[in-house]
Design a protein around this motif. Structure first.
Motif, short mmCIF file in Angstrom:
data_model
loop_
_atom_site.label_atom_id
_atom_site.label_comp_id
_atom_site.label_asym_id
_atom_site.label_seq_id
_atom_site.Cartn_x
_atom_site.Cartn_y
_atom_site.Cartn_z
N PHE A 54 -21.69 -78.82 5.08
CA PHE A 54 -22.55 -79.99 4.91
C PHE A 54 -23.71 -79.66 3.96
O PHE A 54 -24.15 -80.52 3.19
CB PHE A 54 -23.08 -80.47 6.26
CG PHE A 54 -23.99 -81.68 6.16
CD1 PHE A 54 -23.54 -82.85 5.54
CD2 PHE A 54 -25.29 -81.64 6.64
CE1 PHE A 54 -24.38 -83.96 5.43
CE2 PHE A 54 -26.12 -82.74 6.54
CZ PHE A 54 -25.67 -83.90 5.93
N ALA A 55 -24.21 -78.42 4.00
CA ALA A 55 -25.26 -78.01 3.06
C ALA A 55 -24.73 -78.11 1.63
O ALA A 55 -25.45 -78.54 0.71
CB ALA A 55 -25.70 -76.58 3.37
N VAL A 56 -23.47 -77.72 1.42
CA VAL A 56 -22.84 -77.85 0.10
C VAL A 56 -22.81 -79.33 -0.31
O VAL A 56 -23.15 -79.69 -1.44
CB VAL A 56 -21.40 -77.27 0.13
CG1 VAL A 56 -20.67 -77.59 -1.16
CG2 VAL A 56 -21.43 -75.76 0.37
N HIS A 57 -22.43 -80.18 0.63
CA HIS A 57 -22.35 -81.62 0.36
C HIS A 57 -23.73 -82.17 -0.02
O HIS A 57 -23.85 -82.97 -0.96
CB HIS A 57 -21.81 -82.33 1.60
CG HIS A 57 -21.66 -83.81 1.44
ND1 HIS A 57 -20.58 -84.39 0.79
CD2 HIS A 57 -22.46 -84.85 1.84
CE1 HIS A 57 -20.71 -85.70 0.79
NE2 HIS A 57 -21.85 -86.01 1.43
N LEU A 58 -24.76 -81.77 0.71
CA LEU A 58 -26.12 -82.23 0.42
C LEU A 58 -26.56 -81.82 -0.98
O LEU A 58 -27.15 -82.61 -1.72
CB LEU A 58 -27.11 -81.66 1.45
CG LEU A 58 -27.15 -82.32 2.83
CD1 LEU A 58 -28.10 -81.55 3.74
CD2 LEU A 58 -27.60 -83.77 2.71
N ALA A 59 -26.28 -80.56 -1.35
CA ALA A 59 -26.68 -80.08 -2.67
C ALA A 59 -25.97 -80.86 -3.77
O ALA A 59 -26.60 -81.29 -4.75
CB ALA A 59 -26.37 -78.58 -2.79
N LEU A 60 -24.67 -81.04 -3.64
CA LEU A 60 -23.91 -81.77 -4.66
C LEU A 60 -24.38 -83.22 -4.76
O LEU A 60 -24.50 -83.78 -5.86
CB LEU A 60 -22.42 -81.74 -4.33
CG LEU A 60 -21.68 -80.42 -4.58
CD1 LEU A 60 -20.22 -80.56 -4.17
CD2 LEU A 60 -21.77 -79.99 -6.03
N SER A 61 -24.69 -83.83 -3.61
CA SER A 61 -25.11 -85.24 -3.60
C SER A 61 -26.43 -85.44 -4.33
O SER A 61 -26.69 -86.51 -4.88
CB SER A 61 -25.26 -85.74 -2.16
OG SER A 61 -24.02 -85.63 -1.49
N SER A 62 -27.28 -84.40 -4.32
CA SER A 62 -28.59 -84.52 -4.95
C SER A 62 -28.63 -83.89 -6.34
O SER A 62 -29.70 -83.78 -6.94
CB SER A 62 -29.65 -83.87 -4.06
OG SER A 62 -29.36 -82.50 -3.87
N GLY A 63 -27.48 -83.46 -6.85
CA GLY A 63 -27.43 -82.86 -8.18
C GLY A 63 -28.02 -81.47 -8.24
O GLY A 63 -28.40 -80.98 -9.31
N ALA A 64 -28.09 -80.79 -7.07
CA ALA A 64 -28.66 -79.44 -7.01
C ALA A 64 -27.55 -78.41 -6.81
O ALA A 64 -26.36 -78.74 -6.85
CB ALA A 64 -29.69 -79.37 -5.89
#
Length: 911
Positions: A54-64
């Protein structure tokens, strides 16, 4: 405070999953979406990695960016494959030291050491980083590599959210509180529920018993051991004592009443092939059997093969063959022959395999894939399989409850038992998992029950400053800020927490001391003076006794150093007492250990501990020019020759005169005690008991005070001693009241070896200049390699250049070791020559067969897996040397050596 409702990102993430989240997963993910860091502690197989994903998903969703770190390369490779399958190859990269794939991707999987090195180098890849996942964060307790995890936690920028995934530990709140201190708001999520229930069993002979009585446990306050099992084991033990056994009838899990063979006690488990057959009949395969010995794993597979055991169909054997071909296609056929390929393949096609660190990595990876796919159904493994590799089974079998920990054979701890049995039960496949302990004489059901039910696994920091860490800290933030950072470590946090209890102890000790002082008549009582005199007398007697032991040891050391080859001596006591002949001398002036052969044919090294008084030659005997003490025939012939010399051991040694007899201070104290007025008091002995208690409390309280002083800022003091040594050797300098890193020190910042300062010294002093690529690899291996058992390494350098460079390396090490002892620093490990021949020949393009044969000729035989692993270690250090060497000659030789080593099986396994 974590929100009760899922946020939009979590809702989006869960919609992509084929399963609902467990409560603990949801709590952790909500905390992450709310901007907190999280620490998740849960059992093996509970699904902790979903939080990391989920941390991976959060980073990708925010362009980070998100970095996903693991402790070992095999786990990194596994996670890289999983994330690539989900997000596509363009979005995922891999950095493990061996490999660099798509390193600029928004998701990069890496080993924790790689991230630590990036932080010290202030890599531009850190820009845009929003989340870091630290899988298996409990590795920070590892005494060899644990410091890396704390370094990363302390150095990551404050705005990076840290997701820490850990096995179950009993002090998660303490660890979380520290994380909160150093990382800011951190949610601690603990879940102790196994997703797949685990049943505990003991296999006694051919009968499988439940460890616990399910019916009795329903109304009990704690687990109740199955009474039938207890009775059966008791009868087994009694029968063994009587020398006969007839199986009683009773119920077991299998429902069969079959027992052992009449007339013979069965104190050992049934043969391994029969264990696997029994598990197969019970529907308990696939199974992992932990053997705790590499050789034992291989022998177990061989036993199953010889028994004709087959666990696969013809169709499955074809599928297995296809996987094998895919994994091994690039390995030269000649190398496969050397590595025992055909026997390994035969076992796999029958559904059997070993799994241990001595195997070629590509062989291990093949076993892992086949096991996960259900094609291999019985694996015999060492405990390394339990360290994070995703290889769950329906059943875990423990052959023994004792394992070798590197120094001695020790009982399994509850934490180790839980880690191993945690592999049992595949989520989504099995409704329950099974742990089976093989009963043998000495194993008590209560002992197994204790291991299975204890839930106290505290996480202890292993963090301590190293030379490389210290020089990097000083270069990045200066001395004061570095000290402050060390004081924020988990190690210091735990040490300071222990001080609280010590301070309370000091307070209690002071109160008890004052109470006793009152009973003795107060501080001005003459008996207090008398008490102090008696205490000084006793301490002087102890001091003289200690000095006498030291003097006798020094005399013994001197006498051992003076021995010559062929001298006949007498070992005065112990199992090896009697005559012995010196085969090899030892000039080590600190702890000489000459090699001797006794008259009862034992060959080994003796030390000053074997000689309470100095040893002297009773005579001598002629020895062959070369004595191979490892062969039984040589030992037998030499022992016979020793007995025929006619030399006899002397009688009991002379009594050693005590130094107390001539000590003036001791005599003065004795006279003062006898002449003191209190010496004739009628209640002297009653007061003496009070005084003894008073003195003991005073000593204990002082000891606690000293411990508090030593504990507080202990890491900072070690850091200061390291800086003192680095300053003496020119790695840092003092300029205008500040400590600055010199050019020599900048080279050290790039060296992450366990022997970092030794490598830096050798480079700075030109010790390795003039070596060719293969020669450099050979010498460098001595800094990296560590023999698995003491005394294994005997190899000599194959060329004059190597021998000269090795001699200078050892001289540099001795010099460094002396400074470390003087400054009370942890000693750098002594170079080990056990891999020199093998890596030299490999770098010179010799065949794998010749290399492994030569290794066996010059020391202990190397397995294919060990050979590849040590080649990788040498490559890693050569790569560091390539960038840190102060001259182009050594740098160029290091580059060429890397290319020469990275071929054949080494290159395939790095791909």
């Amino acid at each position: 405070m974590v929100a009760d409702l899922d946020g939009p990102r979590l809702t989006e993430f869960t919609s992509l999953l084929p399963f609902p989240l467990d409560p603990f997963q949801r709590r952790a993910c909500r905390a992450l979406e709310d901007g907190h860091g999280v620490l998740v502690c849960a059992p093996t197989g509970a699904g902790k990695t979903v939080v990391g994903e989920f941390a991976v998903h959060l980073a990708l969703s925010s362009g980070a960016k998100c970095f996903y770190t693991t402790p070992i390369k095999a786990l990194s490779n596994q996670k890289f494959a999983e994330l690539t399958a989900r997000y596509g190859r363009g979005h995922v990269g891999l950095l493990t030291g061996d490999q660099s794939i798509n390193s600029d991707a928004p998701i990069v999987v890496m080993t924790t050491e790689v991230l630590r090195n990036m932080l010290y180098a202030e890599s531009p890849a850190l820009r845009g980083l929003s989340h870091v996942v630290m899988d298996e964060v409990h590795y920070l307790a590892d005494r060899f590599r644990g410091a890396v995890w704390e370094e990363v936690i302390l150095h990551l920028p404050e705005d990076v959210r840290l997701v820490s995934l850990s096995a179950t530990v009993s002090n998660a709140e303490e660890f979380g509180a520290w994380m909160e201190t150093v990382r800011g708001n951190t949610a601690v999520v603990v879940d102790e529920t196994r997703p797949v229930p685990l049943w505990q069993h003991i296999l006694v002979g051919r009968r499988l018993f439940d460890l616990f009585d399910v019916d009795a446990n329903a109304g009990a306050s704690g687990p109740v051991i199955d009474k039938t099992l207890v009775r059966y084991v008791k009868e087994k033990v009694n029968a063994e004592r009587m020398g006969a056994w007839e199986a009683p009838r009773g119920r077991g899990r299998s429902g069969r009443g079959g027992g052992g063979r009449p007339g013979r006690p069965e104190s050992r488990p049934i043969p391994r092939p029969e264990v696997i057959k029994l598990l197969d009949e019970e529907g308990l395969l696939p199974a992992i059997t932990f053997v705790f010995s590499r050789a034992g794993c291989d022998i177990a597979v061989d036993q199953c093969l010889r028994s004709g055991l087959r666990l696969t169909t013809d169709e499955q054997a074809v599928q297995i063959g296809e996987v094998i071909e895919r994994h091994t296609a690039e390995i030269p056929r000649g190398d496969l022959e050397v590595l025992g390929f055909w026997e390994w393949r035969d076992a796999l096609e029958r559904g059997l395999a070993a799994h241990h660190a001595g195997m070629l990595p590509v062989f291990r990876h093949t076993v892992e894939e086949l096991f996960v796919r259900g094609l291999v159904r019985a694996v015999f493994a060492t405990e390394t399989l339990a360290l994070g590799i995703n290889m769950p089974a329906r059943t875990v079998v423990l052959e023994r409850l004792v394992k070798f920990n590197g120094e001695t054979h020790a009982n399994l701890s509850p934490g180790e038992y839980t880690q191993l049995t945690g592999r049992a039960g595949r989520r989504g496949i099995d409704v329950e998992g099974h742990a089976v302990v093989l009963w043998q004489s000495g194993v008590e059901p209560t002992e197994v029950a204790g291991l299975a039910t204890t839930r106290t696994f505290p996480l202890r920091s292993s963090f301590r400053p190293s030379y490389n860490m210290a020089i990097n800290l000083v270069e990045r933030m200066g001395v004061d800020a570095s000290r402050a950072l060390l004081e924020r470590s988990f190690a210091q946090y735990q040490a300071d927490a222990s001080v609280v209890g010590l301070v309370r102890g000091i307070e209690r000790g002071a109160a008890t001391r004052n109470e006793l002082l009152t009973k003795l008549g107060g501080a001005d009582s003459p008996y207090v003076e008398y008490t102090e005199l008696r205490a000084r007398l006793k301490e002087r007697e102890r001091e003289l006794e200690r000095q006498g032991r030291t003097d006798r040891r020094n005399d013994a050391v001197t006498s051992l150093v003076s021995l010559r080859r062929g001298d006949v001596i007498s070992i005065p006591s112990g199992r090896r007492s009697g005559l012995a002949v010196v085969l090899e001398t030892d000039a080590n002036s600190v702890d000489p250990r000459p090699l001797v052969l006794t008259e009862d044919k034992w060959a080994g090294r003796v030390s000053s501990a074997d000689f309470p008084t100095p040893v002297s030659a009773l005579g001598s005997m002629r020895l062959p020019r070369h004595v191979d003490h490892r062969t039984a025939r040589t030992r037998r012939d030499l022992a016979s020759a020793l007995r025929s010399t006619g030399i006899t051991p002397p009688g009991r040694g002379r009594r050693v005169r005590s130094s107390a007899a001539d000590d003036r201070e001791l005599s003065t104290l004795r006279r003062a005690v006898r002449s003191h007025p209190c010496h004739t008091w009628p209640d002297r002995e009653h007061l003496a008991r009070l005084a003894e208690k008073y003195s003991r409390v005073e000593r204990e309280t002082d000891a606690m005070r000293q411990k508090v002083a030593a504990t507080t800022n202990s890491l900072a003091r070690t850091f200061d001693r390291i800086l003192a040594l680095l300053s003496e050797r020119g790695y840092v300098e003092h300029v205008d009241g500040e400590v600055r890193v010199t050019e020599r020190g900048s080279k050290l910042t790039r060296l992450y070896s366990e022997s970092d300062l030794l490598v830096a010294e050798c480079l700075a002093e030109g010790v390795w200049r003039g070596l060719g690529p293969a020669e450099l690899a050979s010498v460098v291996s001595a800094v990296v390699f560590e023999s698995r058992q003491e005394g294994e390494s005997m190899a000599q350098g194959p060329t004059g250049n190597i021998r000269h460079a090795l001699a200078r390396t050892l001289a540099t090490w001795h010099d460094l070791r002396a400074d470390e002892i003087r400054l009370k620093l942890p000693p750098t490990r002594e170079p080990d020559t056990g891999f020199m021949i093998a890596v030299y020949k490999w770098a010179r393009k010799e065949s794998l067969e010749d290399v492994l044969f030569a290794a066996g000729q010059h020391g202990r035989a190397l397995s294919g897996g060990d050979f590849v692993r040590w080649c990788r270690q040498v490559i890693d250090l050569l790569d560091q040397i390539r960038t840190a060497a102060p001259d182009t000659e050594v740098s160029s030789a290091a580059s060429k050596a890397i290319s020469a080593i990275r071929r054949g099986v080494v290159a395939v396994d790095a791909a």
